[in-house]
Design an enzyme around this catalytic site. Sequence first.
Site, mmCIF file in Angstrom:
data_model
loop_
_atom_site.group_PDB
_atom_site.id
_atom_site.type_symbol
_atom_site.label_atom_id
_atom_site.label_comp_id
_atom_site.label_asym_id
_atom_site.label_seq_id
_atom_site.Cartn_x
_atom_site.Cartn_y
_atom_site.Cartn_z
ATOM 1 N N ARG A 37 75.212 -3.178 4.386
ATOM 2 C CA ARG A 37 74.589 -2.337 3.368
ATOM 3 C C ARG A 37 74.849 -0.873 3.729
ATOM 4 N NH1 ARG A 37 72.709 0.367 -0.805
ATOM 5 N NH2 ARG A 37 71.177 1.863 -0.074
ATOM 6 N N SER A 112 85.239 -1.192 15.749
ATOM 7 C CA SER A 112 86.555 -1.446 16.354
ATOM 8 C C SER A 112 87.276 -0.198 16.850
ATOM 9 C CB SER A 112 87.439 -2.170 15.337
ATOM 10 O OG SER A 112 87.670 -1.321 14.229
ATOM 11 N N THR A 155 91.382 -9.166 21.344
ATOM 12 C CA THR A 155 92.201 -7.954 21.224
ATOM 13 C C THR A 155 93.020 -7.665 22.476
ATOM 14 O OG1 THR A 155 91.972 -5.531 21.220
ATOM 15 C CG2 THR A 155 90.040 -6.766 21.848
ATOM 16 N N GLU A 157 93.153 -4.944 23.736
ATOM 17 C CA GLU A 157 92.354 -4.006 24.552
ATOM 18 C C GLU A 157 91.725 -4.710 25.751
ATOM 19 O OE1 GLU A 157 91.721 -0.489 24.325
ATOM 20 O OE2 GLU A 157 93.510 -0.698 23.092
ATOM 21 N N TYR A 179 84.402 -0.774 24.115
ATOM 22 C CA TYR A 179 84.918 -1.716 23.113
ATOM 23 C C TYR A 179 85.577 -2.910 23.825
ATOM 24 C CZ TYR A 179 88.141 -3.683 19.660
ATOM 25 O OH TYR A 179 88.850 -4.550 18.857
ATOM 26 N N LYS A 183 84.322 -6.841 23.827
ATOM 27 C CA LYS A 183 85.222 -7.901 23.378
ATOM 28 C C LYS A 183 85.489 -8.920 24.494
ATOM 29 C CE LYS A 183 86.460 -7.079 19.011
ATOM 30 N NZ LYS A 183 86.485 -8.089 17.936
HETATM 31 P P1 GDP Z 1 93.728 1.509 19.879
HETATM 32 O O1 GDP Z 1 95.000 1.045 20.523
HETATM 33 O O2 GDP Z 1 92.865 0.393 19.397
HETATM 34 O O3 GDP Z 1 92.963 2.488 20.700
HETATM 35 O O4 GDP Z 1 94.213 2.236 18.495
HETATM 36 P P2 GDP Z 1 94.312 3.783 18.085
HETATM 37 O O5 GDP Z 1 95.194 3.819 16.873
HETATM 38 O O6 GDP Z 1 92.954 4.391 17.941
HETATM 39 O O7 GDP Z 1 95.033 4.486 19.327
HETATM 40 C C1 GDP Z 1 96.312 4.102 19.773
HETATM 41 C C2 GDP Z 1 96.774 5.056 20.854
HETATM 42 O O8 GDP Z 1 97.056 6.320 20.267
HETATM 43 C C3 GDP Z 1 95.737 5.309 21.957
HETATM 44 O O9 GDP Z 1 96.385 5.270 23.212
HETATM 45 C C4 GDP Z 1 95.236 6.715 21.664
HETATM 46 O O10 GDP Z 1 94.810 7.440 22.823
HETATM 47 C C5 GDP Z 1 96.507 7.347 21.093
HETATM 48 N N1 GDP Z 1 96.227 8.536 20.280
HETATM 49 C C6 GDP Z 1 96.839 9.739 20.416
HETATM 50 N N2 GDP Z 1 96.320 10.610 19.543
HETATM 51 C C7 GDP Z 1 95.372 9.965 18.828
HETATM 52 C C8 GDP Z 1 94.487 10.365 17.778
HETATM 53 O O11 GDP Z 1 94.483 11.502 17.335
HETATM 54 N N3 GDP Z 1 93.657 9.410 17.286
HETATM 55 C C9 GDP Z 1 93.659 8.117 17.763
HETATM 56 N N4 GDP Z 1 92.828 7.223 17.217
HETATM 57 N N5 GDP Z 1 94.454 7.731 18.772
HETATM 58 C C10 GDP Z 1 95.307 8.642 19.300
#
Ligand code: GDP
Length: 372
Positions: A37, A112, A155, A157, A179, A183
């Site tokens: 919600r 996530s 995941t 991760e 996270y 998980k």
């Molecule tokens: P994750 O693998 O689940 O953490 O997916 P994300 O798309 O959030 O991040 C992937 C990788 O991109 C990680 O190693 C982040 O540190 C790197 N990264 C670099 N710059 C950014 C940013 O501006 N935003 C996010 N979300 N990740 C970033």
Amino acid sequence: FAKLNLPSTEEYQKRKVALISELLLSKGYQVHGIIRRSSSFNTGRLHHLYEDQHERPCLTSSLYVQRSTRALLPTGPGKFKLHYGDLSDSTNLVYIIAQVQPTEIYNLGAQSHVKVSFEMAEYTGDVDGLGTLRLLDAVRTCGLEKHVKFYQASTSELYGKVVETPQSETTPFYPRSPYGCAKLYAYWIVVNYRESYGMFACNGILFNHESPRRGRTFVTRKISRAAADISLGKQSCLYLGNIDAQRDWGHARDYVEGMWRMLQQDTPEDFVLATGETHPVREFVNKAFAAVGIELKWSGEGVDEQAVDVKTGKAVVKVDPKYFRPAEVDLLLGNPAKAERLLGWKRQIDFDTLVKEMVEADVKAAKSLVED
Ligand code: GDP
């Protein structure tokens, strides 16, 4: 709780009723989703599947689902239903499961975002870790543990600070974020309920999977939107964190097929789904900007690294340390051999096609001012 009057497991499974997933609609399932919600509208990513039957009665006979083939399939009314619910609310989970009596449950619900999990560690542990336990226990409370097949969104991760490369089903876990830790609990409680109660419960250890529907704060979507907006003059610069991080990025459409295949096996097992390729964030940036005709030139190091548009000489990508994580996952590379062997699964969409599809969708949305 009054036990439900149930047919045999075989008869029950023939009904094909699932909690969550679009692919399943195209496979003839009745699909139910659980939605939190919110005071603001939060079904943007589902509205192509769902129409409120009371507010827009004329549309109920013409619902369509987009399949991976891009063909349009009429699903008819009543094939997709949303229920208000939350993984932190056991009573509500029991109620929904008793009402729906699903044959398959796909637990894709989670907080996530890895970076957000450092700021909301307890909430993430509650929803992602204990939420999985609540869902499994809700199945047992309804007496459905021998009737329901359960998919858990595990995941990559979990591998975190990787102890071997590539990572497979036998690689030890070393999570690096709240996270990942939440998980990890979910992974083991699924294994434990499988072994303790004979439940058909599987962990899909999925490496990063992306699509134009990816949330905007994940790096791929953040980049694809920025490339689109910068090419249209709507944004001047993209700020990123660790651009040296490497990920095994696949297309979500391929991965949902793998998830479904896991639940069609005779015995429940855990599987890695991955492409078997890894790419740095920087490469995603280069290819996304190339897709809108912008060639980048990188210079500098660390927090001073930046990329300029070769044509204009303007800096369009910079590093902002606020996006760094307290602990980082530097490299993920999955080995999907088991899924290929036992599920006959293989990713179909390659990295370059994925990047292009995401950027093109964002260019189209930016031009028509459509927000997701
Ligand atoms: P994750 O693998 O689940 O953490 O997916 P994300 O798309 O959030 O991040 C992937 C990788 O991109 C990680 O190693 C982040 O540190 C790197 N990264 C670099 N710059 C950014 C940013 O501006 N935003 C996010 N979300 N990740 C970033």
